[in-house]
Design an enzyme around this catalytic site. Sequence first.
Site, short mmCIF file in Angstrom:
data_model
loop_
_atom_site.label_atom_id
_atom_site.label_comp_id
_atom_site.label_asym_id
_atom_site.label_seq_id
_atom_site.Cartn_x
_atom_site.Cartn_y
_atom_site.Cartn_z
N GLU A 139 0.81 -1.22 0.00
CA GLU A 139 0.00 0.00 0.00
C GLU A 139 0.85 1.27 0.00
OE1 GLU A 139 -3.05 0.22 -0.47
OE2 GLU A 139 -3.99 -1.66 0.10
N GLU B 98 6.81 -22.06 8.23
CA GLU B 98 7.21 -21.17 9.33
C GLU B 98 8.17 -21.84 10.29
OE1 GLU B 98 4.01 -21.48 12.89
OE2 GLU B 98 3.25 -20.54 11.07
#
Length: 303
Positions: free
Chosen positions: A86, A117
């Site tokens: 963004e 992960e």
Amino acid sequence: MKDLQRGYLLTEQANPNSHNLDLRSPLELVDLFVQEDAKTIAAITQAREELAETISQTAAALRKGGRLFYIGAGTSGRLGVLDAAECPPTFCTPPEQVQGIIAGGAGALVRSSEDLEDRPDDGASAIAHHQITSQDVVIGITAGGTTPYVHGALQAARQRGATTVFIACVPKDQVTAEVDIDIRLLVGAEILAGSTRLKAGTVTKLALNIISTGTMVQLGKVYGNRMVDVAVTNTKLHDRALRILCDLTDLTREDAGYLLERSDRNVKLALLMHWTGLGKDAGDRLLSKHQGNLRIAMQEISK
């Protein structure tokens, strides 16, 4: 960190307020979410000093040519990528200035890859791949605080001299982290036990909003409360640019459009040209002199 039995973590515990979740009506479910999500604001308030320090450190790094990296896995990684993505349209930043790194790469944005992960070496490799240096800031995001991928990345980043920040939703006595800034966003147990895409995800998004927007304010990419560095890349953003110019000047929409084109669709430069009478090249030079800070550039002219 403790062993793989993670039931002790705050983010894994059962919430007593939702013990009969499956018996609630839709309206009762909404009311419960509202009640629980209200805790995110209190958690942000408790971390206000650490968030402010992160803004200061990040702005200082970016002024010197450094970069900001978010790194995480699963939901945490996706939130970091989202916030980074963004920044270019909102603040006209180059794509490399703020980056999101997620375990599993781009594919993990749209499909589950939570098994990745558990690999601390992959986190360290990501740091090496992006050639992170002492000029950069690395923010590791892990709701439960234990994600090996994130810890491996932060350790590697520290070894390279980068400023490191840890964001987790568990208290320090449950999970420790050797970092420069340690942010704990304690929202309590989730309505759906262990589903950290809920409150933990919401509070993390709030924190990232604050960090990135606060940093860009410090860098002069905002004038008043207007995004004067907005990238004019579509109809909506073109309209926003025109409204900013009209609101901050006495120009008609037609004249604002003409000014915007003369400035190569650079709202900040357009404002400087209008307020000072400078031409495009002279305005560009003045803004560059002050690292793009419109207010400081205007103060020089008014002396």
